[in-house]
Design a protein around this motif. Sequence first.
Motif, PDB file in Angstrom:
ATOM      1  N   VAL A   1       0.877  -1.180   0.000  1.00  0.00           N
ATOM      2  CA  VAL A   1       0.000   0.000   0.000  1.00  0.00           C
ATOM      3  C   VAL A   1       0.910   1.224   0.000  1.00  0.00           C
ATOM      4  CG1 VAL A   1      -1.830   1.243   1.235  1.00  0.00           C
ATOM      5  CG2 VAL A   1      -1.661  -1.251   1.453  1.00  0.00           C
TER       6      VAL A   1
ATOM      7  N   ALA B   1       1.083   4.566   3.504  1.00  0.00           N
ATOM      8  CA  ALA B   1       0.264   3.983   4.584  1.00  0.00           C
ATOM      9  C   ALA B   1       0.643   4.512   5.964  1.00  0.00           C
ATOM     10  CB  ALA B   1       0.369   2.458   4.555  1.00  0.00           C
TER      11      ALA B   1
ATOM     12  N   GLY C   1      -4.544   5.425   3.530  1.00  0.00           N
ATOM     13  CA  GLY C   1      -3.564   4.354   3.325  1.00  0.00           C
ATOM     14  C   GLY C   1      -3.310   3.598   4.610  1.00  0.00           C
ATOM     15  N   ARG C   2      -3.223   4.325   5.702  1.00  0.00           N
ATOM     16  CA  ARG C   2      -2.985   3.692   7.009  1.00  0.00           C
ATOM     17  C   ARG C   2      -4.140   2.751   7.366  1.00  0.00           C
ATOM     18  NH1 ARG C   2       0.398   5.326  11.275  1.00  0.00           N
ATOM     19  NH2 ARG C   2      -0.136   4.261  13.192  1.00  0.00           N
TER      20      ARG C   2
ATOM     21  N   ALA D   1      -3.945  -0.405   5.265  1.00  0.00           N
ATOM     22  CA  ALA D   1      -2.876  -1.299   5.732  1.00  0.00           C
ATOM     23  C   ALA D   1      -3.297  -2.001   7.018  1.00  0.00           C
ATOM     24  CB  ALA D   1      -1.596  -0.498   5.946  1.00  0.00           C
TER      25      ALA D   1
ATOM     26  N   THR E   1       4.650  -0.917   3.017  1.00  0.00           N
ATOM     27  CA  THR E   1       4.287   0.396   2.463  1.00  0.00           C
ATOM     28  C   THR E   1       5.511   1.140   1.962  1.00  0.00           C
ATOM     29  OG1 THR E   1       3.086   2.469   2.846  1.00  0.00           O
ATOM     30  CG2 THR E   1       4.437   1.670   4.679  1.00  0.00           C
TER      31      THR E   1
ATOM     32  N   ALA F   1       4.815   4.252   9.675  1.00  0.00           N
ATOM     33  CA  ALA F   1       3.820   3.235   9.301  1.00  0.00           C
ATOM     34  C   ALA F   1       3.263   2.559  10.547  1.00  0.00           C
ATOM     35  CB  ALA F   1       4.468   2.189   8.392  1.00  0.00           C
TER      36      ALA F   1
ATOM     37  N   GLU G   1       7.879  -1.019   6.619  1.00  0.00           N
ATOM     38  CA  GLU G   1       8.000   0.343   6.076  1.00  0.00           C
ATOM     39  C   GLU G   1       9.256   0.471   5.208  1.00  0.00           C
ATOM     40  OE1 GLU G   1       7.337   3.829   8.697  1.00  0.00           O
ATOM     41  OE2 GLU G   1       9.490   4.063   8.352  1.00  0.00           O
TER      42      GLU G   1
ATOM     43  N   ASN H   1      -2.185   4.360  -3.381  1.00  0.00           N
ATOM     44  CA  ASN H   1      -2.937   5.303  -2.542  1.00  0.00           C
ATOM     45  C   ASN H   1      -2.271   6.666  -2.414  1.00  0.00           C
ATOM     46  OD1 ASN H   1      -4.713   6.049  -0.020  1.00  0.00           O
ATOM     47  ND2 ASN H   1      -2.581   6.146   0.698  1.00  0.00           N
TER      48      ASN H   1
ATOM     49  N   ALA I   1     -11.275   1.711   3.479  1.00  0.00           N
ATOM     50  CA  ALA I   1     -10.478   0.485   3.603  1.00  0.00           C
ATOM     51  C   ALA I   1     -11.345  -0.763   3.412  1.00  0.00           C
ATOM     52  CB  ALA I   1      -9.785   0.444   4.967  1.00  0.00           C
TER      53      ALA I   1
END
Length: 249
Positions: A22, A25, A30-31, A34, A46, A53, A59, A90, A220
Motif C-alpha cells: 500500500v 500507509a 492508506g494507514r 494497511a 508500504t 507506518a 515500512e 494510494n 479500507a
Amino acid sequence: MPATTPEPTTPDATPRQRSVLVTGANRGIGRAIAERLVAGGDKVATIVRSGGAPEGVLEVIGDVRDTASVDAAFTQVEAAHGPVEVLVANAGITRDQLLMRMTDDEFAEVLDVNLTGAFRVVRRASKGMIRLRRGRIVLISSVVGLYGSPGQVNYASSKSALVGMARSITRELGARGITANVVAPGFIDTDMTKALPEDRQQAYLGSIPAGRFGQADEVAAAVQFLASDAAAYVSGAVLPVDGGLGMGH
Ligand code: NDP
C-alpha cells in the motif's frame, strides 16, 4: 492460454498470507487500508517518504515520483514478503489553485504523484503478478475525478485518469487472473481534508446525502473487498465510497 475460472468464494475467504503493498500507509486512508489488511492476516508493506507506518507493516522509505526508488522499494518488499500480489496505489497530494493562476509546476507535481506515481508502482507490480498468474490492483481515485471541483483542475485530472488506467490494465491483464479497480472516496476525514477551509468543508457537507464525512476505515473496507478472492470477477469498476455524493457516477 485460456483464462482460468476460480471457484466462487465468500468475502472473508482469502486464506493465503498475501504480499500486499500500500503506498502512503503512514496516515489517513492508506494507514486504514494497511491496518485492515494486516488484521486480515496479510503481509503488508508500504512505501512512504517520511516514515511512521502502523504496527505490523513493513515500512520502506521511497518516493513514487522516482522510478529507481520504486524499483528499490519493491525489491526490498519482495525479499521480505515475496512478490506483491495485492497493490494499492494510494499515495496522493493536492496543490489547489484556480485554473488561471495554476502554474505548470502545480499541475505537473500533482500528476507526477497521483497519476505517474500510480503508473510506476503498477508497472513494477505487474511483472510479479503476471508470473504468479494472479493479482489485485486497486487505485485510489476520488469523487472529484468524475464530479469535478473548482480549484482542482490538476487533482481531478489526475484522479479521472486512474479510471482509464484501471480499465486498460483490465483489458491487458484480465485473462491472467489480475483485476484492476478504482475506489473513489468522497470527503473522508483525514489530514488532506482538514487542510480545506471551513466554508468549503461546510459546503461539501451540505451536498452529501449521508449528511456526514466518511471515515478512512470505510474506504479500507471497500479496498479489502476488491482485494479479496471473492472479487475475482470484478474488474475495471469504479467503486464510490462517498455517502452518495457522486450518485454512483
Ligand atoms: P494524506 O495527505 O493523509 O496522506 C497522503 C499519503 O500519501 C501519505 O502517506 C504520504 O506520505 C503519501 N505520499 C504523498 N506523496 C508521496 C510520494 N511522492 N511518494 C510516496 N508517498 C507519498 O491523504 P489521504 O489519506 O487523505 O488520501 C489518500 C489517498 O486518497 C490520496 O490519493 C487522495 O487523493 C485520496 N482521496 C482522499 C480523500 C479524502 O477526503 N481524504 C477523498 C478522495 C480521495 P508522506 O507522509 O510520507 O508524505
